[in-house]
Scaffold this active site. Sequence first.
Site, short mmCIF file in Angstrom:
data_model
loop_
_atom_site.label_atom_id
_atom_site.label_comp_id
_atom_site.label_asym_id
_atom_site.label_seq_id
_atom_site.Cartn_x
_atom_site.Cartn_y
_atom_site.Cartn_z
N HIS A 170 6.16 -39.31 -8.63
CA HIS A 170 7.53 -39.67 -8.24
C HIS A 170 7.59 -41.13 -7.78
O HIS A 170 8.49 -41.88 -8.17
CB HIS A 170 8.02 -38.80 -7.08
CG HIS A 170 8.18 -37.36 -7.38
ND1 HIS A 170 7.60 -36.39 -6.60
CD2 HIS A 170 8.85 -36.71 -8.35
CE1 HIS A 170 7.92 -35.20 -7.06
NE2 HIS A 170 8.68 -35.36 -8.15
N LYS A 206 16.46 -21.83 -4.70
CA LYS A 206 15.02 -21.98 -4.76
C LYS A 206 14.46 -22.08 -3.34
O LYS A 206 15.04 -22.76 -2.50
CB LYS A 206 14.71 -23.27 -5.54
CG LYS A 206 13.27 -23.54 -5.81
CD LYS A 206 13.15 -24.79 -6.67
CE LYS A 206 11.75 -25.28 -6.76
NZ LYS A 206 11.64 -26.54 -7.48
N ARG A 217 6.47 -36.72 -18.54
CA ARG A 217 5.01 -36.61 -18.59
C ARG A 217 4.50 -36.19 -19.95
O ARG A 217 3.39 -36.52 -20.34
CB ARG A 217 4.52 -35.59 -17.55
CG ARG A 217 4.70 -36.03 -16.13
CD ARG A 217 4.38 -34.90 -15.21
NE ARG A 217 5.38 -33.84 -15.46
CZ ARG A 217 5.56 -32.78 -14.71
NH1 ARG A 217 4.79 -32.58 -13.67
NH2 ARG A 217 6.48 -31.90 -14.99
N SER A 220 4.71 -31.48 -8.06
CA SER A 220 4.81 -30.90 -6.73
C SER A 220 4.25 -29.49 -6.66
O SER A 220 3.68 -29.09 -5.64
CB SER A 220 6.28 -30.88 -6.28
OG SER A 220 6.76 -32.20 -6.16
#
Length: 164
Positions: free
Chosen positions: A19, A43, A92, A130
């Site tokens: 990040h 979440k 990514r 994460s």
Amino acid sequence: MRETVWLYPGSFDPVTYGHINIIERAARLCGRLVVAVLENYEKTSLFSTDERVNMLKEVLKDIDNVEVISFSGLQADFYRQQHADAVVRGIRNERDYDYEVFLAQGIKMLVPEYEVVFLATELRYSCVNSSTVRTLGAHGGELSPFVPDSIAVRVREKFKEKYL
């Protein structure tokens, strides 16, 4: 001329080197970068929204044109509220790209002026996320390749608090 405003939305639970790399690079390309921490009530997060905002502010304090705030609701609405010129997304791999293009196309149907800037993650951060940090933290794994020391301390404290 008005300065360009880009958004970088995410959960940042917790913020990682991946990040931070995207934020540093995006900040060099726009006038102002708003790092927007999503309050996602659907979440369960390891860190509260306030904790995530504070961690980001701490690790980004030396970047003058970055502002860290939280938001809830639709990204399309937030985009308009911030008078943003673009949203930054780190990519990514192919899976990230496919997901982000799908999301961007849907948002663009609601907000025709919506633009996305994709930044390819530097190779050394391509496996950093994460979820990995949370999993490692839960099992006492080494966090230093993934997050700054100050964030690693908070992750360890969070799991110590939950499991001891």
